[in-house]
Motif scaffolding. Structure first.
Motif, short mmCIF file in Angstrom:
data_model
loop_
_atom_site.label_atom_id
_atom_site.label_comp_id
_atom_site.label_asym_id
_atom_site.label_seq_id
_atom_site.Cartn_x
_atom_site.Cartn_y
_atom_site.Cartn_z
N VAL A 116 -8.29 0.72 10.57
CA VAL A 116 -7.37 0.14 9.58
C VAL A 116 -5.96 0.12 10.17
CG1 VAL A 116 -8.76 0.88 7.61
CG2 VAL A 116 -6.99 2.40 8.52
N SER A 117 -5.16 -0.78 9.66
CA SER A 117 -3.77 -0.89 10.13
C SER A 117 -3.01 -1.75 9.13
CB SER A 117 -3.70 -1.50 11.53
OG SER A 117 -4.22 -2.81 11.55
N ALA A 118 -1.78 -2.03 9.44
CA ALA A 118 -0.95 -2.91 8.63
C ALA A 118 0.13 -3.48 9.52
CB ALA A 118 -0.35 -2.16 7.44
N HIS A 119 0.83 -4.45 9.01
CA HIS A 119 1.89 -5.08 9.80
C HIS A 119 3.19 -4.29 9.75
CE1 HIS A 119 -1.05 -8.20 8.83
NE2 HIS A 119 -0.72 -8.71 10.00
N TYR A 120 3.42 -3.61 8.62
CA TYR A 120 4.66 -2.86 8.45
C TYR A 120 4.37 -1.47 7.88
CZ TYR A 120 7.03 -7.31 9.13
OH TYR A 120 7.48 -8.50 9.66
N LEU A 121 5.24 -0.54 8.24
CA LEU A 121 5.18 0.83 7.73
C LEU A 121 6.60 1.21 7.30
CD1 LEU A 121 3.70 3.56 7.35
CD2 LEU A 121 4.17 4.04 9.77
N ILE A 122 6.76 1.60 6.04
CA ILE A 122 8.09 1.92 5.52
C ILE A 122 8.18 3.41 5.22
CG2 ILE A 122 9.77 1.47 3.69
CD1 ILE A 122 8.67 -1.33 3.43
N ASP A 123 9.14 4.06 5.88
CA ASP A 123 9.33 5.49 5.71
C ASP A 123 9.99 5.77 4.36
OD1 ASP A 123 9.20 8.16 6.30
OD2 ASP A 123 10.74 8.12 7.87
N HIS A 140 0.83 -1.20 0.00
CA HIS A 140 0.00 0.00 0.00
C HIS A 140 0.87 1.26 0.00
CE1 HIS A 140 -3.48 -2.36 1.83
NE2 HIS A 140 -2.46 -3.09 2.26
N TRP A 141 0.22 2.41 -0.24
CA TRP A 141 0.78 3.68 0.21
C TRP A 141 -0.20 4.30 1.18
CZ3 TRP A 141 0.63 5.20 -5.53
CH2 TRP A 141 -0.62 5.68 -5.91
N THR A 142 0.31 5.13 2.08
CA THR A 142 -0.53 5.65 3.16
C THR A 142 -1.41 6.81 2.73
OG1 THR A 142 1.16 7.24 3.88
CG2 THR A 142 1.22 5.04 4.87
N ALA A 143 -1.01 7.53 1.66
CA ALA A 143 -1.69 8.77 1.26
C ALA A 143 -1.62 9.81 2.38
CB ALA A 143 -3.13 8.51 0.83
N ILE A 189 -0.44 -10.23 4.79
CA ILE A 189 0.44 -9.32 5.51
C ILE A 189 0.45 -7.99 4.77
CG2 ILE A 189 2.84 -8.82 6.15
CD1 ILE A 189 3.23 -11.81 6.59
N GLY A 190 0.20 -6.91 5.48
CA GLY A 190 0.13 -5.59 4.85
C GLY A 190 1.39 -4.77 5.06
N ILE A 191 1.86 -4.14 3.98
CA ILE A 191 3.00 -3.23 4.03
C ILE A 191 2.54 -1.86 3.55
CG2 ILE A 191 5.32 -2.71 3.20
CD1 ILE A 191 5.73 -5.67 2.67
N GLU A 192 2.60 -0.87 4.41
CA GLU A 192 2.25 0.50 4.07
C GLU A 192 3.52 1.30 3.80
OE1 GLU A 192 -0.53 2.16 3.62
OE2 GLU A 192 -2.13 0.94 4.50
N ASN A 193 3.48 2.16 2.80
CA ASN A 193 4.61 3.02 2.45
C ASN A 193 4.18 4.48 2.55
OD1 ASN A 193 6.89 1.20 1.06
ND2 ASN A 193 4.88 0.37 0.53
N VAL A 194 4.97 5.29 3.24
CA VAL A 194 4.64 6.71 3.40
C VAL A 194 4.76 7.40 2.05
CG1 VAL A 194 5.23 8.87 4.54
CG2 VAL A 194 5.44 6.71 5.79
#
Length: 237
Positions: free
Chosen positions: A113-120, A79-82, A146-151
């Motif tokens: 909502v949430s995710a397992h990872y957040l990448i700066d 994902h991206w976080t928007a 497994i969810g990965i969010e990207n800033v």
């Protein structure tokens, strides 16, 4: 004879230096690889309320009755976080309850909502939840994803090359622990509507997504060919 002995000693010394140099290079490579996979633990709130809402989500949305809100990872959704900053992105996921601003999806559940990872944007990887803990991040597939969010947002804040490298490294690591069959962009989730993994009980509960962009997810998959991932299904007609 003396010259011969000296030549032998010189040769052995050179071989020893070459071996040492090779060993140092190998250790440096391993160190760099480990550094690329470093994950910072930054857990969001996971209390009794979040567990309760997660179990309710599994039951009402998927028809899955469980004692613990766990998942069996079979895919990774990117994902991206928007949202423009790391801190603001973390804050958006931290509360167990969905904020009032997300009224469009509140009818399905009050679980945030949430995710397992957040990448700066610099590629730093933060883990928000354990890999097998339920997170609400993709309709129909949360029980196995497994969810990965990207800033970033793909337009004014396009995802970075550092984030691309971090996603690839993280997914490779996850694939060593779990039998990951699919790596998909969030926008591809509707392609699974007729797939055995699909669990959403309401066929009309669908939202349109564009993250993380076709180019980004295709670049990720192009670097994961050795994982023998399954092809994303075609969009149902």
């Amino acid at each position: 004879m003396l010259l011969s002995v000296r030549n032998i000693c010189t040769t052995l010394s050179l071989l020893w230096l070459m071996a040492c140099s090779s060993s140092v290079e190998q250790q440096a490579a391993k160190k760099n690889e480990s550094a690329a996979l470093e994950v910072v633990q930054w857990p969001i709130i996971y209390n009794d309320k979040r567990e309760q809402l997660s179990l309710e989500y599994l039951d009402k949305r998927y028809g899955i009755k469980a004692e613990k809100a766990h998942i069996t990872p079979k895919m990774v959704v990117v994902h991206w976080t928007a949202i423009p900053t790391l801190k603001a992105s973390f804050n958006a996921f931290n509360s167990p309850m969905l904020p009032s601003a997300r009224s469009k999806i509140s009818s399905a559940s009050q679980l945030n909502v949430s995710a397992h990872y957040l990448i700066d944007r610099d590629g730093t990887i933060y883990q928000l939840l354990p890999n097998t803990t339920f997170a609400r991040h993709v309709i129909g597939l949360n029980h196995s994803a497994i969810g990965i969010e990207n800033v970033g947002n793909g337009s004014t804040l396009p995802l970075t090359s550092e984030q691309l490298k971090a996603n690839i490294a993280l997914i490779k690591q996850l694939s060593e622990e779990f039998p990951i069959d699919y790596v998909i962009g969030h926008y591809e989730y509707k392609n699974f509507a007729n797939h055995p993994l699909w669990k959403e009980v309401n066929p009309n509960y669908l939202t349109t997504k564009t993250d993380p962009g076709e180019t980004f997810i295709n670049q990720i998959r192009a670097s994961l060919t050795n994982l023998n991932l399954k092809k994303v299904p075609d969009l149902p007609q």
